[in-house]
Design a protein around this motif. Structure first.
Motif, PDB file in Angstrom:
ATOM      1  N   LEU A   2       0.657  -1.214   0.526  1.00  0.00           N
ATOM      2  CA  LEU A   2       0.087   0.123  -0.008  1.00  0.00           C
ATOM      3  C   LEU A   2       1.334   1.481   0.015  1.00  0.00           C
ATOM      4  N   SER A   3       0.093   2.471  -0.374  1.00  0.00           N
ATOM      5  CA  SER A   3       0.619   4.307  -0.650  1.00  0.00           C
ATOM      6  C   SER A   3       0.752   4.706   0.825  1.00  0.00           C
ATOM      7  N   LYS A   4       1.650   5.179   1.254  1.00  0.00           N
ATOM      8  CA  LYS A   4       0.993   5.836   2.531  1.00  0.00           C
ATOM      9  C   LYS A   4      -0.592   6.359   2.543  1.00  0.00           C
ATOM     10  N   SER A   5      -1.081   6.727   1.518  1.00  0.00           N
ATOM     11  CA  SER A   5      -2.753   7.604   1.354  1.00  0.00           C
ATOM     12  C   SER A   5      -3.250   6.377   1.470  1.00  0.00           C
ATOM     13  N   GLU A   6      -2.653   5.109   1.103  1.00  0.00           N
ATOM     14  CA  GLU A   6      -3.914   3.477   0.546  1.00  0.00           C
ATOM     15  C   GLU A   6      -3.638   3.022   2.089  1.00  0.00           C
ATOM     16  N   PHE A   7      -2.756   3.252   2.810  1.00  0.00           N
ATOM     17  CA  PHE A   7      -2.649   2.876   4.358  1.00  0.00           C
ATOM     18  C   PHE A   7      -3.250   3.632   5.180  1.00  0.00           C
ATOM     19  N   SER A   8      -2.999   5.086   5.075  1.00  0.00           N
ATOM     20  CA  SER A   8      -3.985   4.999   6.304  1.00  0.00           C
ATOM     21  C   SER A   8      -5.493   5.230   5.519  1.00  0.00           C
ATOM     22  N   GLU A   9      -6.087   5.159   4.531  1.00  0.00           N
ATOM     23  CA  GLU A   9      -7.630   5.241   4.157  1.00  0.00           C
ATOM     24  C   GLU A   9      -7.850   3.418   4.779  1.00  0.00           C
ATOM     25  N   TYR A  10      -7.016   1.907   4.847  1.00  0.00           N
ATOM     26  CA  TYR A  10      -6.812   1.573   5.946  1.00  0.00           C
ATOM     27  C   TYR A  10      -7.039   1.537   7.080  1.00  0.00           C
TER      28      TYR A  10
END
Length: 139
Positions: free
Chosen positions: A106-114
């Protein structure tokens, strides 16, 4: 400075589509109204950081375990991964198999979304990350 994920669309006119609108709105809320900013655009996708991983395993999953009574962090991780990171379900040797994206991809923003998806699903609020910058590496 914060990166964000977006998709470029060229038809009919060039435009940006922000991938994580909730995360992006949260980042924008940190600026003052009318403040001038600089926007840098690149096609590099910053990966989920080691810091994010330590926060997830060392802070947030243990907090969810404490709040829910499920003490096995691996089982919690598996539940959330399958729930929020499933890419597809395929058939292998006649059996259905769930294809799940790794949090490491995951990208940093995708991980935050997760993390935000887990928070919304469990009702367990993710603590502010600023308090957990110096966590030791996970073993």
């Amino acid at each position: 400075s914060q990166g964000f994920a977006a998709i470029i669309h060229k038809d009919p006119k060039p435009r940006l589509e922000v991938v994580s609108k909730q995360w992006f709105a949260h980042q924008l809320s940190k600026f003052k109204d009318g403040e001038h900013i600089t926007l840098a655009i690149t096609n590099q996708r910053p990966k989920r950081s080691e810091q994010q991983n330590r926060y997830y395993w060392g802070v947030y999953l243990p907090l969810i375990a404490q709040e829910t009574g499920e003490k096995d962090l691996d089982r919690l991780h598996r539940l959330f991964s399958e729930k929020f990171l499933t890419e597809s379900i395929v058939e292998v040797l006649g059996e259905k198999v769930r294809m799940v994206k790794s949090t490491a991809s995951l990208s940093k923003s995708e991980f935050s979304e997760y993390i935000m998806a887990i928070e919304a699903d469990t009702g367990v609020e993710a603590p502010p990350t600023a308090n957990y910058f110096d966590l030791p590496p996970q073993e």
